[in-house]
Design a protein around this motif. Structure first.
Motif, PDB file in Angstrom:
ATOM      1  N   TYR A  87       5.312   1.123   7.470  1.00 19.49           N
ATOM      2  CA  TYR A  87       6.125   1.140   6.320  1.00 19.49           C
ATOM      3  C   TYR A  87       6.161   2.622   5.747  1.00 19.49           C
ATOM      4  CZ  TYR A  87       6.918   0.832   1.078  1.00 19.49           C
ATOM      5  OH  TYR A  87       7.338   0.983  -0.120  1.00 19.49           O
ATOM      6  N   GLN A  88       7.377   3.140   5.476  1.00 18.56           N
ATOM      7  CA  GLN A  88       7.761   4.353   5.208  1.00 18.56           C
ATOM      8  C   GLN A  88       7.181   5.375   6.197  1.00 18.56           C
ATOM      9  OE1 GLN A  88       5.702   4.769   1.111  1.00 18.56           O
ATOM     10  NE2 GLN A  88       7.827   4.104   0.279  1.00 18.56           N
ATOM     11  N   GLY A  89       7.360   5.126   7.257  1.00 22.86           N
ATOM     12  CA  GLY A  89       7.035   6.079   8.456  1.00 22.86           C
ATOM     13  C   GLY A  89       5.795   6.055   8.952  1.00 22.86           C
ATOM     14  N   ARG A  90       4.966   5.314   8.368  1.00 19.78           N
ATOM     15  CA  ARG A  90       3.477   5.331   8.928  1.00 19.78           C
ATOM     16  C   ARG A  90       2.798   3.806   9.491  1.00 19.78           C
ATOM     17  NH1 ARG A  90      -0.552   4.208   5.142  1.00 19.78           N
ATOM     18  NH2 ARG A  90       0.083   3.720   3.052  1.00 19.78           N
ATOM     19  N   GLY A  91       2.037   3.860  10.094  1.00 23.12           N
ATOM     20  CA  GLY A  91       1.456   2.517  10.605  1.00 23.12           C
ATOM     21  C   GLY A  91      -0.044   2.393  10.061  1.00 23.12           C
ATOM     22  N   ILE A  92      -0.346   1.068   9.963  1.00 21.72           N
ATOM     23  CA  ILE A  92      -1.733   0.688   9.494  1.00 21.72           C
ATOM     24  C   ILE A  92      -2.136  -0.436  10.381  1.00 21.72           C
ATOM     25  CG2 ILE A  92      -0.779  -1.006   7.535  1.00 21.72           C
ATOM     26  CD1 ILE A  92      -3.332  -0.288   6.067  1.00 21.72           C
ATOM     27  N   THR A  93      -3.237  -0.154  10.990  1.00 20.11           N
ATOM     28  CA  THR A  93      -3.795  -1.309  11.736  1.00 20.11           C
ATOM     29  C   THR A  93      -4.575  -2.477  11.312  1.00 20.11           C
ATOM     30  OG1 THR A  93      -6.011  -0.529  11.576  1.00 20.11           O
ATOM     31  CG2 THR A  93      -4.838   0.729  13.197  1.00 20.11           C
ATOM     32  N   TYR A  94      -4.683  -3.505  11.881  1.00 21.87           N
ATOM     33  CA  TYR A  94      -5.129  -4.692  11.403  1.00 21.87           C
ATOM     34  C   TYR A  94      -6.489  -4.501  10.825  1.00 21.87           C
ATOM     35  CZ  TYR A  94      -1.605  -8.225  13.147  1.00 21.87           C
ATOM     36  OH  TYR A  94      -0.617  -8.763  13.073  1.00 21.87           O
ATOM     37  N   ALA A  95      -7.376  -3.563  11.286  1.00 21.18           N
ATOM     38  CA  ALA A  95      -8.670  -3.435  10.770  1.00 21.18           C
ATOM     39  C   ALA A  95      -8.680  -2.583   9.445  1.00 21.18           C
ATOM     40  CB  ALA A  95      -9.744  -2.474  11.755  1.00 21.18           C
ATOM     41  N   GLU A  96      -7.587  -1.758   9.299  1.00 24.79           N
ATOM     42  CA  GLU A  96      -7.249  -1.032   8.053  1.00 24.79           C
ATOM     43  C   GLU A  96      -6.931  -1.887   7.131  1.00 24.79           C
ATOM     44  OE1 GLU A  96      -6.398   3.447   9.821  1.00 24.79           O
ATOM     45  OE2 GLU A  96      -4.905   1.854   9.863  1.00 24.79           O
ATOM     46  N   PHE A  97      -5.960  -2.747   7.429  1.00 24.69           N
ATOM     47  CA  PHE A  97      -5.136  -3.595   6.461  1.00 24.69           C
ATOM     48  C   PHE A  97      -6.188  -4.693   5.883  1.00 24.69           C
ATOM     49  CE2 PHE A  97      -2.971  -7.765   6.061  1.00 24.69           C
ATOM     50  CZ  PHE A  97      -2.156  -7.319   4.990  1.00 24.69           C
ATOM     51  N   GLY A  98      -6.969  -5.146   6.726  1.00 27.52           N
ATOM     52  CA  GLY A  98      -7.933  -6.258   6.563  1.00 27.52           C
ATOM     53  C   GLY A  98      -8.987  -5.735   5.593  1.00 27.52           C
ATOM     54  N   ASP A  99      -9.291  -4.346   5.735  1.00 32.30           N
ATOM     55  CA  ASP A  99     -10.349  -3.871   4.643  1.00 32.30           C
ATOM     56  C   ASP A  99      -9.717  -3.831   3.433  1.00 32.30           C
ATOM     57  OD1 ASP A  99     -12.734  -2.369   4.169  1.00 32.30           O
ATOM     58  OD2 ASP A  99     -11.518  -0.750   3.657  1.00 32.30           O
ATOM     59  N   ARG A 100      -8.473  -3.221   3.232  1.00 31.91           N
ATOM     60  CA  ARG A 100      -7.548  -3.124   2.051  1.00 31.91           C
ATOM     61  C   ARG A 100      -7.511  -4.452   1.305  1.00 31.91           C
ATOM     62  NH1 ARG A 100      -5.057   1.324   0.684  1.00 31.91           N
ATOM     63  NH2 ARG A 100      -3.184   0.030  -0.253  1.00 31.91           N
ATOM     64  N   VAL A 101      -7.379  -5.568   2.169  1.00 31.54           N
ATOM     65  CA  VAL A 101      -7.189  -6.861   1.727  1.00 31.54           C
ATOM     66  C   VAL A 101      -8.289  -7.257   0.954  1.00 31.54           C
ATOM     67  CG1 VAL A 101      -6.771  -9.268   2.235  1.00 31.54           C
ATOM     68  CG2 VAL A 101      -5.154  -7.578   3.112  1.00 31.54           C
ATOM     69  N   ALA A 102      -9.678  -7.252   1.690  1.00 29.38           N
ATOM     70  CA  ALA A 102     -10.744  -7.447   1.296  1.00 29.38           C
ATOM     71  C   ALA A 102     -11.183  -6.795  -0.048  1.00 29.38           C
ATOM     72  CB  ALA A 102     -11.995  -7.457   2.301  1.00 29.38           C
ATOM     73  N   ARG A 103     -10.802  -5.615  -0.219  1.00 28.67           N
ATOM     74  CA  ARG A 103     -11.200  -4.882  -1.276  1.00 28.67           C
ATOM     75  C   ARG A 103     -10.444  -5.292  -2.796  1.00 28.67           C
ATOM     76  NH1 ARG A 103     -14.331  -0.285  -0.491  1.00 28.67           N
ATOM     77  NH2 ARG A 103     -15.274   0.238   1.481  1.00 28.67           N
ATOM     78  N   LEU A 104      -8.999  -5.417  -2.141  1.00 25.65           N
ATOM     79  CA  LEU A 104      -8.284  -5.968  -3.352  1.00 25.65           C
ATOM     80  C   LEU A 104      -8.681  -7.217  -3.840  1.00 25.65           C
ATOM     81  CD1 LEU A 104      -5.747  -5.511  -5.150  1.00 25.65           C
ATOM     82  CD2 LEU A 104      -4.353  -6.565  -3.286  1.00 25.65           C
TER      83      LEU A 104
END
Length: 522
Positions: free
Chosen positions: A22-39
């Motif tokens: 998104y917007q020229g940058r990538g996010i890994t599954y690990a990073e995404f999963g952490d953000r989901v759990a924090r939200l």
């Protein structure tokens, strides 16, 4: 089944793989999963409890995908808001569903003050933008930073996943209640058909509040792949993103496909873009004309085409038309222009007004049964009982089934024109008109006639730089369809009223003609 199951699988098997671009940058599954759990932790910290409704009013983004995973992770219920609605319609959906939390991005801050002032059950508004947080709102990124990740509630099965509002064109919209099983079954059918494969790079250009995109998103989480996200559909940006991100699959409505092809034809700079990475082009949400489908196949020769037919109430898949039926052979057989065969785990039949299955080749109402069928309409038991009968969802679409089980959609029953006792399907007339070289878009409706009850009226957008008269349109039709089906009147416009995904709003077209008159459908 639960909607976050795919995410958990890929957190185990490929945590360092790219989940989202998104917007020229990538996010890994690990990073995404952490953000989901924090939200999810933030939502629970803000007092969200089991079954509470959380709404999102936003353009497509990384945060929208996080919302779709974090809300059920927190044991709550989704309520994605149609971005094309008026403030009145938005407030209605929030009040009707009893939504307590709203997440809003920069694009809809202008609506926020009226929503906050008027919505009855709203307690918390979260700002998911990149500017200064407005007074009275909480900051999305600050919440993720502040709250610790929590365990997934694994809300699933027949529990309510979300309330997905439809319509709004004939009074206030209805909230479709979908379970985790409903959406997971449809998404698994997509995967089983060969779409959303592992390592796919799928471009989200359809609005994320729309269930078609959410089902594709869920399918990609099931199989594993990369979500490439655009805030909204812009033809040039879509073409450039396919080339730069090496997108392999995309889902579009037919109107979007036409805009894409017109842009590529009219803007010389885009013809040199390398689009060879595109392997699958899915389409649906409204009928596609043979002329447009042929243009698309010529423009994207390396892509396999795949149609999905369904509706929100079916989570949303009923039938699928696979790439192998997009061929010269099946153009001749008519199967290429059908809606395909029932998807995995779905039954389809064609019924008469007494709910009896009709013989193959006979037009009736398309009815669907399976684990994809909605739980019902939120707080509308009468409307639910009207369409859910004897275990079958009655779609309101007219069509027939051929001897090989291919479903051919003729028209919305409410769009069928009855003239002098004859049933005329607007889609058939539109196909005939659309084959004229000067026609860019067309919509056919029934308008009042004292003698015949209704007559056929065509509303046409001409292709740029072309001319065509109403007499020429009618003459063109007479060579292709029966005389009684041809338009009795033709109107030329610069645009047509459309929904958020480009579906023509025939209710709006009909309204001025039927003002002060009674018609059986809205």
């Amino acid at each position: 089944m639960y909607i976050t199951q795919g995410l958990h699988r890929h957190l185990q098997r490929c945590p360092n793989a790219t989940a989202i671009r998104y917007q020229g940058r990538g996010i890994t599954y690990a990073e995404f999963g952490d953000r989901v759990a924090r939200l999810a932790g933030a939502l629970k910290g803000l007092g969200v409890t089991s079954g509470d409704r959380v709404a999102m009013l936003s353009l497509n983004s990384l945060r929208y995908i996080e919302y779709y995973q974090a809300v059920p992770w927190a044991d709550a219920v989704l309520n994605p808001v149609n971005t094309r609605w008026s403030v009145t319609e938005i407030i209605y959906s929030l009040d009707d569903s009893g939504t307590t939390v709203l997440i809003v991005d920069d694009n809809f801050l202008a609506h926020a003050s009226k929503i906050i002032e008027t919505a009855k059950t709203l307690r918390v508004v979260i700002y998911a933008g990149d500017g200064e947080t407005p007074t009275g709102m909480l900051n999305y990124e600050a919440l993720i930073a502040e709250y610790a990740p929590v365990e997934d509630a694994r809300r699933g099965g027949d529990e309510l996943l979300g309330i997905f509002y439809t319509g709004g064109t004939t009074g206030f919209p209805k909230g479709v209640m979908l379970s985790h099983t409903n959406v997971c079954v449809s998404s698994m059918a997509i995967v089983m058909s060969g779409s959303c494969r592992p390592h796919e790079r799928f471009l989200h250009a359809m609005p994320m509040f729309h269930l078609a995109d959410f089902a594709a998103m869920t399918a990609l989480f099931i199989s594993g792949g990369t979500h490439v996200v655009l805030p909204s559909f812009l033809p040039q940006t879509v073409l450039e993103t396919i080339a730069t991100e090496r997108v392999s699959e995309i889902l579009l409505a037919p109107t979007m496909i036409q805009m894409l092809l017109d842009w590529r034809t009219n803007i010389p700079d885009t013809t040199s873009l390398d689009l060879s990475s595109l392997q699958t082009l899915g389409y649906g949400a409204s009928p596609i004309t043979p002329v447009l489908l042929d243009r698309a196949r010529d423009t994207f020769p390396s892509a396999g085409f795949r149609q999905g037919y369904g509706m929100t109430e079916l989570a949303p898949i009923a039938t699928l038309l696979l790439p192998e039926y997009h061929s010269a052979e099946h153009h001749q057989s008519g199967k290429m222009h059908s809606a395909g065969q029932p998807a995995a785990c779905v039954e389809v039949r064609i019924v008469d007004t007494e709910d009896r299955e009709v013989p193959r080749g006979t037009v009736g109402e398309i009815a669907v049964r399976g684990a994809n069928v909605m739980l019902g309409y939120w707080n509308k038991p009468e409307a639910t009982a009207e369409v859910l009968r004897n275990g079958w969802m009655h779609t309101g679409d007219g069509g027939y089934m051929d001897d090989d089980g291919f479903v051919h959609v003729c028209d919305r029953l409410k769009d069928m024109i009855v003239s002098g006792g004859e049933n005329i399907y607007s889609a058939e007339v539109e196909t005939a008109i659309a084959s004229h070289p000067a026609v860019a878009q067309v919509a056919v409706i029934g308008i009042p006639c004292d003698k015949w009850g209704e007559t056929v009226h065509a509303v046409i957008i001409r292709k740029s730089g072309t001319t065509v008269t109403d007499e020429q349109v009618v003459s063109h039709c007479r060579d292709r369809i029966a005389g009684y089906k041809c338009p009795r009147s033709v109107e030329f416009r610069d645009s047509l009223p459309v929904s958020s995904i480009g579906k023509v709003l025939k209710t709006d077209l009909r309204a001025p003609f039927w003002e002060g008159r009674k018609r059986g459908v809205a």
